[in-house]
Design a protein around this motif. Structure first.
Motif, PDB file in Angstrom:
ATOM      1  N   SER A  71      80.001 -90.609  67.879  1.00 45.99           N
ATOM      2  CA  SER A  71      78.885 -89.793  68.363  1.00 45.99           C
ATOM      3  C   SER A  71      77.961 -89.332  67.231  1.00 45.99           C
ATOM      4  N   ALA A  72      78.164 -89.818  66.028  1.00 46.38           N
ATOM      5  CA  ALA A  72      77.409 -89.328  64.862  1.00 46.38           C
ATOM      6  C   ALA A  72      75.904 -89.529  65.014  1.00 46.38           C
ATOM      7  N   SER A  73      75.485 -90.644  65.588  1.00 47.48           N
ATOM      8  CA  SER A  73      74.041 -90.875  65.730  1.00 47.48           C
ATOM      9  C   SER A  73      73.427 -89.883  66.717  1.00 47.48           C
ATOM     10  N   PHE A  74      74.132 -89.594  67.810  1.00 44.93           N
ATOM     11  CA  PHE A  74      73.646 -88.601  68.773  1.00 44.93           C
ATOM     12  C   PHE A  74      73.575 -87.218  68.130  1.00 44.93           C
ATOM     13  N   ILE A  75      74.632 -86.846  67.396  1.00 49.09           N
ATOM     14  CA  ILE A  75      74.651 -85.536  66.727  1.00 49.09           C
ATOM     15  C   ILE A  75      73.547 -85.458  65.689  1.00 49.09           C
ATOM     16  N   ARG A  76      73.292 -86.563  64.979  1.00 46.47           N
ATOM     17  CA  ARG A  76      72.213 -86.584  63.979  1.00 46.47           C
ATOM     18  C   ARG A  76      70.848 -86.392  64.643  1.00 46.47           C
ATOM     19  N   ARG A  77      70.648 -87.032  65.789  1.00 47.52           N
ATOM     20  CA  ARG A  77      69.375 -86.877  66.507  1.00 47.52           C
ATOM     21  C   ARG A  77      69.176 -85.423  66.951  1.00 47.52           C
ATOM     22  N   GLN A  78      70.248 -84.799  67.481  1.00 44.52           N
ATOM     23  CA  GLN A  78      70.170 -83.398  67.887  1.00 44.52           C
ATOM     24  C   GLN A  78      69.911 -82.493  66.681  1.00 44.52           C
ATOM     25  N   LEU A  79      70.523 -82.819  65.553  1.00 41.84           N
ATOM     26  CA  LEU A  79      70.316 -82.059  64.326  1.00 41.84           C
ATOM     27  C   LEU A  79      68.866 -82.145  63.883  1.00 41.84           C
ATOM     28  N   GLY A  80      68.288 -83.328  63.955  1.00 47.06           N
ATOM     29  CA  GLY A  80      66.890 -83.515  63.577  1.00 47.06           C
ATOM     30  C   GLY A  80      65.932 -82.718  64.445  1.00 47.06           C
ATOM     31  N   GLN A  81      66.288 -82.525  65.714  1.00 50.61           N
ATOM     32  CA  GLN A  81      65.433 -81.757  66.608  1.00 50.61           C
ATOM     33  C   GLN A  81      65.569 -80.255  66.391  1.00 50.61           C
ATOM     34  N   SER A  82      66.754 -79.801  65.987  1.00 55.10           N
ATOM     35  CA  SER A  82      66.965 -78.357  65.870  1.00 55.10           C
ATOM     36  C   SER A  82      66.707 -77.807  64.473  1.00 55.10           C
ATOM     37  N   VAL A  83      66.920 -78.609  63.432  1.00 54.97           N
ATOM     38  CA  VAL A  83      66.701 -78.157  62.058  1.00 54.97           C
ATOM     39  C   VAL A  83      65.617 -79.027  61.440  1.00 54.97           C
ATOM     40  N   LYS A  84      64.537 -78.413  61.029  1.00 52.95           N
ATOM     41  CA  LYS A  84      63.415 -79.153  60.465  1.00 52.95           C
ATOM     42  C   LYS A  84      63.611 -79.311  58.956  1.00 52.95           C
ATOM     43  N   LEU A  85      63.950 -80.534  58.561  1.00 55.60           N
ATOM     44  CA  LEU A  85      64.119 -80.884  57.159  1.00 55.60           C
ATOM     45  C   LEU A  85      63.267 -82.106  56.855  1.00 55.60           C
ATOM     46  N   ARG A  86      63.073 -82.362  55.573  1.00 57.49           N
ATOM     47  CA  ARG A  86      62.309 -83.549  55.182  1.00 57.49           C
ATOM     48  C   ARG A  86      63.000 -84.804  55.690  1.00 57.49           C
ATOM     49  N   TYR A  87      64.316 -84.878  55.489  1.00 53.81           N
ATOM     50  CA  TYR A  87      65.124 -85.982  55.988  1.00 53.81           C
ATOM     51  C   TYR A  87      66.236 -85.403  56.859  1.00 53.81           C
ATOM     52  N   THR A  88      66.578 -86.133  57.887  1.00 56.27           N
ATOM     53  CA  THR A  88      67.749 -85.737  58.686  1.00 56.27           C
ATOM     54  C   THR A  88      68.951 -86.427  58.051  1.00 56.27           C
ATOM     55  N   PRO A  89      69.910 -85.651  57.577  1.00 55.72           N
ATOM     56  CA  PRO A  89      71.027 -86.260  56.849  1.00 55.72           C
ATOM     57  C   PRO A  89      71.924 -87.111  57.739  1.00 55.72           C
ATOM     58  N   GLU A  90      72.471 -88.170  57.139  1.00 54.25           N
ATOM     59  CA  GLU A  90      73.472 -88.976  57.816  1.00 54.25           C
ATOM     60  C   GLU A  90      74.776 -88.196  57.783  1.00 54.25           C
ATOM     61  N   ILE A  91      75.471 -88.156  58.906  1.00 53.54           N
ATOM     62  CA  ILE A  91      76.635 -87.282  59.043  1.00 53.54           C
ATOM     63  C   ILE A  91      77.922 -88.066  58.783  1.00 53.54           C
TER      64      ILE A  91
END
Length: 121
Positions: A71-91
Motif C-alpha cells: 500500500s506504499a504508493s497509496f499512502i505516498r499519494r495521501q501524504l502528498g495531498q496532506s503535507v505540502k513538500l517540494r518532493y513527496t518522499p518514497e516510503i
C-alpha cells in the motif's frame, strides 16, 4: 535551524501516515493494531523510513508489514495531498522491535530482582 526543520517535517509526515493507516486502508487482511513510532525523512526529502509497531505474533507482524509495503504508493499519494513538500518522499516501512526488546529487558530485570529477594531470605 535545519535540525529543527527536519524534526517538524518528521512529525508532520508521521501524523499524516498514521492517519492514513488508521482511517484509509481498506484491506480486509489488515486487522492488527498498528502504530507509527518514528519517521526519518532524508535531508533531500526523497525517502522516508517509517518505523511501525504491530501488536500480535510474528506471522501477523510479517503480514501487516507486507500489506503496508504493497500500500506504499497509496499512502505516498495521501501524504502528498496532506503535507505540502517540494518532493513527496518514497516510503520505506521497517518493523520497530524496540517495545518487545524493552519488555524483554524488563522481564530480565524482574527475574534478577526475584533471585536477589530469594537469596536474601
Amino acid at each position: 535551524m535545519a535540525k529543527y526543520r527536519s524534526g517538524r517535517i518528521n512529525e508532520e509526515v508521521k501524523k499524516a501516515i498514521s492517519s492514513t493507516i488508521q482511517n484509509d486502508i481498506r484491506d480486509p487482511r489488515f486487522t492488527a493494531m498498528v502504530s507509527v513510532t518514528k519517521v526519518d525523512v532524508t535531508k533531500d526529502l526523497r525517502y522516508a523510513k517509517v518505523y511501525i509497531t504491530v501488536l500480535g505474533d510474528e506471522d501477523k507482524q510479517k503480514e501487516t508489514i507486507d500489506i503496508l509495503k504493497n500500500s506504499a504508493s497509496f499512502i505516498r499519494r495521501q501524504l502528498g495531498q496532506s503535507v505540502k513538500l517540494r518532493y513527496t518522499p518514497e516510503i520505506i516501512f521497517e518493523l520497530d522491535t524496540s517495545i518487545q526488546y524493552g519488555m524483554h529487558i524488563d522481564a530480565l530485570l524482574e527475574k534478577i530482582k526475584e533471585n536477589k529477594e530469594n537469596d536474601s531470605k
